[in-house]
Write a protein that holds these residues in place. Structure first.
Motif, mmCIF file in Angstrom:
data_model
loop_
_atom_site.group_PDB
_atom_site.id
_atom_site.type_symbol
_atom_site.label_atom_id
_atom_site.label_comp_id
_atom_site.label_asym_id
_atom_site.label_seq_id
_atom_site.Cartn_x
_atom_site.Cartn_y
_atom_site.Cartn_z
ATOM 1 N N UNK A 1 -5.981 8.592 1.659
ATOM 2 C CA UNK A 1 -5.963 7.497 1.099
ATOM 3 C C UNK A 1 -4.644 6.642 1.138
ATOM 4 N N UNK A 2 -3.628 7.456 0.672
ATOM 5 C CA UNK A 2 -2.309 6.500 0.867
ATOM 6 C C UNK A 2 -1.950 6.136 2.208
ATOM 7 N N UNK A 3 -1.998 7.058 3.153
ATOM 8 C CA UNK A 3 -1.546 6.695 4.643
ATOM 9 C C UNK A 3 -2.555 5.553 5.070
ATOM 10 N N UNK A 4 -3.861 5.283 4.696
ATOM 11 C CA UNK A 4 -4.607 4.546 5.077
ATOM 12 C C UNK A 4 -4.278 2.887 4.476
ATOM 13 N N UNK A 5 -3.674 3.056 3.411
ATOM 14 C CA UNK A 5 -2.899 1.625 2.779
ATOM 15 C C UNK A 5 -1.626 1.565 3.377
ATOM 16 N N UNK A 6 -1.355 2.010 4.399
ATOM 17 C CA UNK A 6 0.032 1.903 4.711
ATOM 18 C C UNK A 6 0.751 0.486 4.730
ATOM 19 N N UNK A 7 -0.118 -0.391 5.193
ATOM 20 C CA UNK A 7 0.363 -1.776 5.250
ATOM 21 C C UNK A 7 -0.238 -2.692 4.088
ATOM 22 N N UNK A 8 -0.760 -2.170 3.017
ATOM 23 C CA UNK A 8 -1.296 -2.655 1.965
ATOM 24 C C UNK A 8 -0.301 -2.425 0.609
ATOM 25 N N UNK A 9 0.673 -2.696 0.411
ATOM 26 C CA UNK A 9 1.396 -2.557 -0.716
ATOM 27 C C UNK A 9 0.757 -2.751 -1.926
ATOM 28 N N UNK A 10 0.034 -3.954 -2.103
ATOM 29 C CA UNK A 10 -0.753 -4.157 -3.525
ATOM 30 C C UNK A 10 -1.966 -3.192 -3.535
ATOM 31 N N UNK A 11 -2.469 -2.594 -2.450
ATOM 32 C CA UNK A 11 -3.645 -1.654 -2.480
ATOM 33 C C UNK A 11 -2.935 -0.495 -2.939
ATOM 34 N N UNK A 33 5.683 14.809 1.204
ATOM 35 C CA UNK A 33 6.793 14.926 2.300
ATOM 36 C C UNK A 33 7.893 13.958 1.749
ATOM 37 N N UNK A 34 8.871 14.019 2.159
ATOM 38 C CA UNK A 34 9.934 13.136 1.875
ATOM 39 C C UNK A 34 9.784 11.655 1.964
ATOM 40 N N UNK A 35 8.912 11.436 3.233
ATOM 41 C CA UNK A 35 8.486 10.180 3.369
ATOM 42 C C UNK A 35 7.440 9.624 2.684
ATOM 43 N N UNK A 36 6.418 10.517 2.211
ATOM 44 C CA UNK A 36 5.478 9.938 1.255
ATOM 45 C C UNK A 36 6.106 9.550 -0.098
ATOM 46 N N UNK A 37 7.050 10.490 -0.388
ATOM 47 C CA UNK A 37 7.499 10.590 -1.772
ATOM 48 C C UNK A 37 8.172 9.260 -1.858
ATOM 49 N N UNK A 38 9.100 8.826 -0.749
ATOM 50 C CA UNK A 38 9.677 7.648 -0.572
ATOM 51 C C UNK A 38 8.890 6.634 -0.668
ATOM 52 N N UNK A 39 7.781 6.628 -0.049
ATOM 53 C CA UNK A 39 6.938 5.315 -0.040
ATOM 54 C C UNK A 39 6.125 5.072 -1.377
#
Length: 117
Positions: A1-11, A33-39
């Motif tokens: 779900x997180x990656x599917x909302x990549x361009x939707x910070x509000x989501x 991953x470091x990238x997901x934790x960062x996001x």
């Protein structure tokens, strides 16, 4: 779900803030991953506003710091992105002016996350 909302910070913020902070540790286990934790961190720090947002953000950050691989997750963020996170932490703390309750909790969490030294 997180990656599917990549361009939707509000989501992404809506998703994070809808989770029970106490359940986050169990949901994430050791799958970050470091990238997901960062996001996740940039989403939280970028969306913490008002009393509800600040309280939710502090609760989520506190819960994330209790995940089994927390220290590894922090260290897995590339150094350039860690510098960006440090700037986000500093900006958020400066906005709050250090006043009581959640502000103090956020300052303590910044230290746990290695954003202040």
């Amino acid at each position: 779900a997180w990656r599917s909302l990549r361009a939707d910070d509000g989501g992404r913020w809506a998703l994070l803030s809808s989770l029970d902070p106490l359940a986050i540790s169990g949901l994430l286990k050791d799958s970050l991953t470091g990238e997901v934790f960062y996001s996740i961190l940039t989403c939280i720090l970028g969306n913490m506003s008002g009393e509800n947002g600040l309280g939710a953000g502090v609760a989520i950050l506190r819960s994330l710091s209790q995940t089994p691989r927390f220290k590894i997750n922090v260290l897995s963020i590339p150094s350039r992105k860690r510098a960006e996170l440090k700037s986000l932490w500093e900006a958020r703390l400066a906005e709050m002016g250090g006043g009581g309750g959640d502000a103090e909790a956020l300052a303590a969490l910044a230290e746990v996350y290695g954003a202040t030294k």
